[in-house]
Structure formats: structure tokens, C-alpha cells
Motif scaffolding. Structure first.
Motif, short mmCIF file in Angstrom:
data_model
loop_
_atom_site.label_atom_id
_atom_site.label_comp_id
_atom_site.label_asym_id
_atom_site.label_seq_id
_atom_site.Cartn_x
_atom_site.Cartn_y
_atom_site.Cartn_z
N ILE A 310 -29.06 -172.52 8.88
CA ILE A 310 -28.61 -173.85 8.48
C ILE A 310 -28.03 -173.79 7.08
O ILE A 310 -27.01 -174.37 6.79
CB ILE A 310 -29.79 -174.85 8.52
CG1 ILE A 310 -30.23 -175.05 9.96
CG2 ILE A 310 -29.39 -176.18 7.91
CD1 ILE A 310 -29.17 -175.63 10.86
N ARG A 311 -28.70 -173.07 6.19
CA ARG A 311 -28.17 -172.93 4.84
C ARG A 311 -27.72 -171.49 4.64
O ARG A 311 -28.53 -170.59 4.52
CB ARG A 311 -29.22 -173.29 3.79
CG ARG A 311 -28.64 -173.33 2.39
CD ARG A 311 -29.71 -173.50 1.34
NE ARG A 311 -30.52 -174.65 1.61
CZ ARG A 311 -31.67 -174.89 0.99
NH1 ARG A 311 -32.12 -174.04 0.10
NH2 ARG A 311 -32.38 -175.96 1.27
N THR A 312 -26.41 -171.28 4.58
CA THR A 312 -25.91 -169.93 4.41
C THR A 312 -26.19 -169.42 3.00
O THR A 312 -26.32 -168.24 2.76
CB THR A 312 -24.41 -169.87 4.71
OG1 THR A 312 -23.97 -168.52 4.63
CG2 THR A 312 -23.61 -170.69 3.72
N VAL A 313 -26.27 -170.37 2.04
CA VAL A 313 -26.53 -169.99 0.67
C VAL A 313 -28.04 -169.92 0.47
O VAL A 313 -28.66 -170.81 -0.05
CB VAL A 313 -25.90 -171.01 -0.30
CG1 VAL A 313 -25.93 -170.50 -1.72
CG2 VAL A 313 -24.48 -171.33 0.10
N ASP A 314 -28.65 -168.84 0.94
CA ASP A 314 -30.11 -168.78 0.95
C ASP A 314 -30.66 -168.21 -0.36
O ASP A 314 -29.93 -167.92 -1.29
CB ASP A 314 -30.60 -167.96 2.15
CG ASP A 314 -30.14 -166.51 2.07
OD1 ASP A 314 -29.60 -166.13 1.01
OD2 ASP A 314 -30.33 -165.78 3.03
N ARG A 315 -31.97 -168.11 -0.41
CA ARG A 315 -32.62 -167.70 -1.65
C ARG A 315 -32.86 -166.18 -1.66
O ARG A 315 -33.99 -165.72 -1.72
CB ARG A 315 -33.95 -168.44 -1.81
CG ARG A 315 -33.76 -169.94 -1.84
CD ARG A 315 -35.09 -170.64 -1.97
NE ARG A 315 -34.92 -172.09 -1.94
CZ ARG A 315 -35.90 -172.95 -2.10
NH1 ARG A 315 -37.13 -172.53 -2.29
NH2 ARG A 315 -35.68 -174.25 -2.05
N SER A 316 -31.80 -165.44 -1.57
CA SER A 316 -31.94 -163.99 -1.58
C SER A 316 -32.13 -163.51 -3.02
O SER A 316 -31.86 -164.22 -3.97
CB SER A 316 -30.70 -163.34 -0.98
OG SER A 316 -29.54 -163.76 -1.68
N GLU A 317 -32.58 -162.27 -3.16
CA GLU A 317 -32.76 -161.74 -4.50
C GLU A 317 -31.40 -161.54 -5.18
O GLU A 317 -30.39 -161.37 -4.53
CB GLU A 317 -33.52 -160.42 -4.44
CG GLU A 317 -34.99 -160.59 -4.09
CD GLU A 317 -35.80 -159.35 -4.38
OE1 GLU A 317 -35.22 -158.39 -4.93
OE2 GLU A 317 -37.00 -159.35 -4.07
N ARG A 318 -31.45 -161.56 -6.50
CA ARG A 318 -30.25 -161.39 -7.33
C ARG A 318 -29.14 -162.30 -6.85
O ARG A 318 -28.07 -161.87 -6.45
CB ARG A 318 -29.80 -159.93 -7.33
CG ARG A 318 -28.90 -159.58 -8.49
CD ARG A 318 -28.30 -158.22 -8.31
NE ARG A 318 -27.51 -158.14 -7.08
CZ ARG A 318 -26.31 -157.58 -6.99
NH1 ARG A 318 -25.75 -157.05 -8.03
NH2 ARG A 318 -25.68 -157.54 -5.83
N ILE A 319 -29.40 -163.57 -6.95
CA ILE A 319 -28.38 -164.52 -6.50
C ILE A 319 -27.22 -164.60 -7.48
O ILE A 319 -26.10 -164.92 -7.10
CB ILE A 319 -28.97 -165.93 -6.28
CG1 ILE A 319 -29.50 -166.52 -7.60
CG2 ILE A 319 -30.06 -165.90 -5.21
CD1 ILE A 319 -29.83 -167.99 -7.50
N ARG A 320 -27.50 -164.29 -8.76
CA ARG A 320 -26.46 -164.52 -9.76
C ARG A 320 -26.63 -163.53 -10.91
O ARG A 320 -27.73 -163.12 -11.24
CB ARG A 320 -26.58 -165.96 -10.28
CG ARG A 320 -25.39 -166.45 -11.11
CD ARG A 320 -25.56 -167.91 -11.44
NE ARG A 320 -25.60 -168.72 -10.22
CZ ARG A 320 -26.23 -169.89 -10.13
NH1 ARG A 320 -26.90 -170.36 -11.16
NH2 ARG A 320 -26.20 -170.57 -9.00
N THR A 321 -25.50 -163.16 -11.53
CA THR A 321 -25.51 -162.28 -12.70
C THR A 321 -24.81 -162.97 -13.85
O THR A 321 -23.72 -163.54 -13.69
CB THR A 321 -24.82 -160.94 -12.39
OG1 THR A 321 -25.58 -160.24 -11.40
CG2 THR A 321 -24.75 -160.08 -13.65
N HIS A 332 -23.44 -164.06 -6.32
CA HIS A 332 -23.22 -163.02 -5.32
C HIS A 332 -23.23 -163.56 -3.90
O HIS A 332 -22.74 -162.89 -2.99
CB HIS A 332 -24.29 -161.93 -5.47
CG HIS A 332 -24.32 -161.33 -6.85
ND1 HIS A 332 -23.35 -160.47 -7.30
CD2 HIS A 332 -25.19 -161.50 -7.88
CE1 HIS A 332 -23.64 -160.11 -8.55
NE2 HIS A 332 -24.74 -160.73 -8.92
N ARG A 333 -23.77 -164.74 -3.67
CA ARG A 333 -23.87 -165.27 -2.31
C ARG A 333 -22.52 -165.72 -1.76
O ARG A 333 -22.26 -165.62 -0.56
CB ARG A 333 -24.86 -166.43 -2.29
CG ARG A 333 -26.27 -166.03 -2.66
CD ARG A 333 -27.13 -167.23 -3.00
NE ARG A 333 -26.67 -167.89 -4.22
CZ ARG A 333 -27.25 -168.94 -4.77
NH1 ARG A 333 -28.33 -169.47 -4.20
NH2 ARG A 333 -26.79 -169.47 -5.88
#
Length: 368
Positions: A310-321, A332-333
Motif C-alpha cells: 500500500i505504501r511504496t515509500v516504506d521504512r527501509s534502512e538508510r532512507i536518506r543521506t 534513496h526510496r
């Protein structure tokens, strides 16, 4: 079927139930709001007012669409006798098509928490003192963003490092007024690992280091009704509110730390005036966290074996630098890059958040 056709169905055709249900709900809410007895129960009155505000954009768009359709029908009927009406038809057709698309978007499936306020936690991670300093930078970024939007941000608790960074901080963020697109709708994508690349203040050789801080964010509905917390499942610790370097700043044990033993969730609150107020506020935050965890578990179970989430922008590790030497921020998502890191850290986050919201909206439409 194109979008216009879909919306015609949704607003008056075979699939007209969607807008019909909203029209009926809006009328019912309007009737409740006109009843003085509604305010005998302030909590219920707030819920009714909030929902009424959430439906306002749909009602406004639907009203404009109906007017545009009526104008188009009249112009088409009179065009044969008056060239002026014929000239208006292309513009009216474009207006109907645009409003059709807007209404389709408004009726599309949404995150049920989009109108909610949030609790946001920032924790330092790998990198020691530098990570704690970066965590304080993130907290400042969110506080600046709230200030730009007129949101009320309250620091519920903070543990500082020796150099003034944040080992951890908890913020409560509330919108100005009830809205369909509340704080959660904008900040819900912030949860995850945020990585920083820069020369730490503790680095004597001028070398660039990489460290990280974690952000947890969850909706805080006005009332958490679905979660019951057994007091026997809690360990309650009281202590003095701490300042820089852990130094006590109060002379009484007013700060409260709740540990939910079954889940290991820890919530602290130290900024209310008394121990009882801090405990009550911490209980609210704990209930919101438990509700969020239960909903995420249910969503994961429902999505098992399904590739498109449902949410493609999930809470994966290292979302942003956050790259300081190049003044660059990268999400990065969605592949977002911009060389305005200084502005973003000063609260100018809208372009970044707009891109995340757009990606999520597209994913929802594709899922449908």
C-alpha cells in the motif's frame, strides 16, 4: 476506462456510491454541528468537527464540478443559436475534465491516519557523539519545518550528550486545525535511518565520517480508543528531568519513564509540570505507539505474498543521506536528489516531502 469516466461513475453513474455516501455523511455531520447539544460532549464534538473539515475539499470540488457540468450543458444547448456560447465550450470541457480528475484523486483510497497529529522520536545511532549532534540537527530541522507551517511542536523529553547533541528526543507535533491532510500526511515518510556524511567537530584531521540517526514516527490520534494497557505490564520509573550531559535541572522527581514489558517499548516524558501530568502524557504516547505497532503488524499480515505494498515509500534502512561537503540531500526510496541541504536543515522540506507524497499517491492509484 479513463479518469473522467471513472469519476462520472463515482459521482453519478453505476459506481455513484462513493460520492453518494460522502454527501449523506456530510449532511449528517452538518445536522449534528447545528445541534447545540453536540457540545455537551466536547470530545465527540471535536471528532465531528474534524471529520466535517476532512470532507470539505471533496464537497467543494464536487460542487464546482456540478456547476461546471451545468454550465457546459447550457452552453451546448445554446451554441446553435449563439456563437458566444459555442466559444465557451472548450474551456468548460477542460474545466469539467480537470475537476473530474481532482475528484477522482480525492476519492482515491487514503491512509486513514492522514489527518492525525504525530509523535516523532529521534535516536542517535552509529557514530557516537557525532551521531548525537546529527540527531539534534534533525530535531531542529523538524522544529523549523513546524514553525514554517504554524504547527505546534512540543519537546516531550530529551537526553543530551556531553557536546549538546541528542542521544534521544521525543517531539509531539500538532496541526493548526482539523484538516484532511494533517501532520501525518506530510511527515509519515520520515521514519527510518538517516545517514550523514560530514567532517565531525571531533575530527582533527578533517576527514569525512559517516554516521546515522534513527527516526520513529507514528500517528497520535486525539483519542486512542482501541488500546487497553494493563498497569501490571508496566514498569514505571520516576527521576529528575535532565539537561545537558544528564545533569538534573529539577529538584523533584517529576520525569516519568514507562517501560511496556511485553513489547519492550520505552516512553519518557519530562516536560509537563508534575509527575502525574508526565505520566498521563507518557501513557498517551505509549498507547499511540502500541496502536501503531498493531496496525503495522496487521498491514504486514494482509500484504503477505503481495508484491505491491500500500505504501511504496516504506521504512527501509538508510532512507536518506545528508551529504554536507556537496550540500546534497538524497532520498534513496524515490531517487530524489537536491543540492539544497542547508535550506532543508533550516526547515525548507516541502519540495522533498512533495516528491514523497506524489510517489505514494501514484502507488495508491496504481494499486487500485
Amino acid at each position: 476506462m479513463n479518469k473522467s469516466a471513472q469519476t462520472r461513475d463515482a459521482s453519478g453513474g453505476a459506481n455513484g456510491g462513493a460520492i453518494d455516501d460522502i454527501l449523506a455523511e456530510h449532511a449528517g455531520l452538518e445536522q449534528q454541528l447545528s445541534d447545540p447539544s453536540l457540545h455537551d460532549d466536547p470530545s465527540h464534538a471535536r471528532r465531528v468537527g474534524k471529520r466535517f473539515a476532512e470532507l470539505a475539499p471533496i464537497m467543494a470540488t464536487y460542487s464546482k464540478l456540478q456547476t461546471a457540468r451545468d454550465d457546459l450543458a447550457a452552453a451546448q444547448e445554446l451554441a446553435a443559436d449563439d456563437a458566444a456560447f459555442a466559444e465557451e465550450i472548450p474551456a468548460l470541457e477542460a474545466a469539467v475534465e480537470s475537476l473530474d480528475a481532482t475528484l477522482t484523486d480525492l476519492l482515491a483510497p487514503r491512509d486513514p491516519h492522514d489527518s492525525d497529529d504525530v509523535v516523532l522520536e529521534i535516536k542517535s545511532g552509529a557514530g557516537g557523539e557525532e551521531s548525537a549532534l546529527f540527531a539534534s540537527d534533525l530535531a531542529r530541522m523538524y522544529l523549523k519545518y513546524c514553525e514554517r507551517h504554524g504547527w505546534k511542536a512540543q519537546v516531550l523529553g530529551v537526553t543530551e550528550s556531553d557536546l549538546g547533541g541528542y542521544k534521544e528526543a521525543t517531539l509531539s507535533i500538532k496541526g493548526r486545525e482539523p484538516s484532511r491532510d494533517g501532520v501525518w500526511s506530510r511527515l509519515k515518510f520520515e521514519g527510518g535511518v538517516h545517514r550523514v556524511q560530514r567532517v565531525p567537530v571531533t575530527e582533527s584531521q578533517g576527514r569525512i565520517h559517516t554516521s546515522a540517526a534513527g527516526v520513529l514516527i507514528y500517528p497520535e490520534p486525539e483519542e486512542v480508543e482501541e488500546v487497553e494497557i494493563d498497569e501490571s505490564d508496566l514498569r514505571i520509573d520516576v527521576y529528575r528531568s535532565s539537561g545537558k550531559g544528564g545533569q538534573g535541572v529539577n529538584t523533584t522527581d517529576s520525569a516519568v519513564r514507562l517501560t511496556h514489558l511485553p513489547t519492550g517499548i520505552v516512553v519518557t516524558c519530562q516536560n509537563e509540570r508534575s509527575q502525574l501530568q508526565n505520566k498521563a502524557r507518557a501513557m498517551q504516547v505509549l498507547a499511540a505507539r502500541l496502536q501503531s505497532a498493531a496496525e503495522e503488524e496487521a498491514d504486514a499480515a494482509a500484504a503477505e505474498g503481495r508484491a505491491a505494498q500500500i505504501r511504496t515509500v516504506d521504512r527501509s534502512e538508510r532512507i536518506r543521506t545528508y551529504n554536507f561537503p556537496e550540500n546534497r540531500i538524497t532520498d534513496h526510496r524515490i531517487g530524489y536528489k537536491a543540492n539544497n541541504l542547508d535550506a532543508v536543515l533550516n526547515g525548507d522540506m516541502d519540495a522533498l516531502l512533495d516528491a514523497l507524497v506524489a510517489a505514494d499517491r501514484q502507488a495508491r492509484l496504481e494499486a487500485e
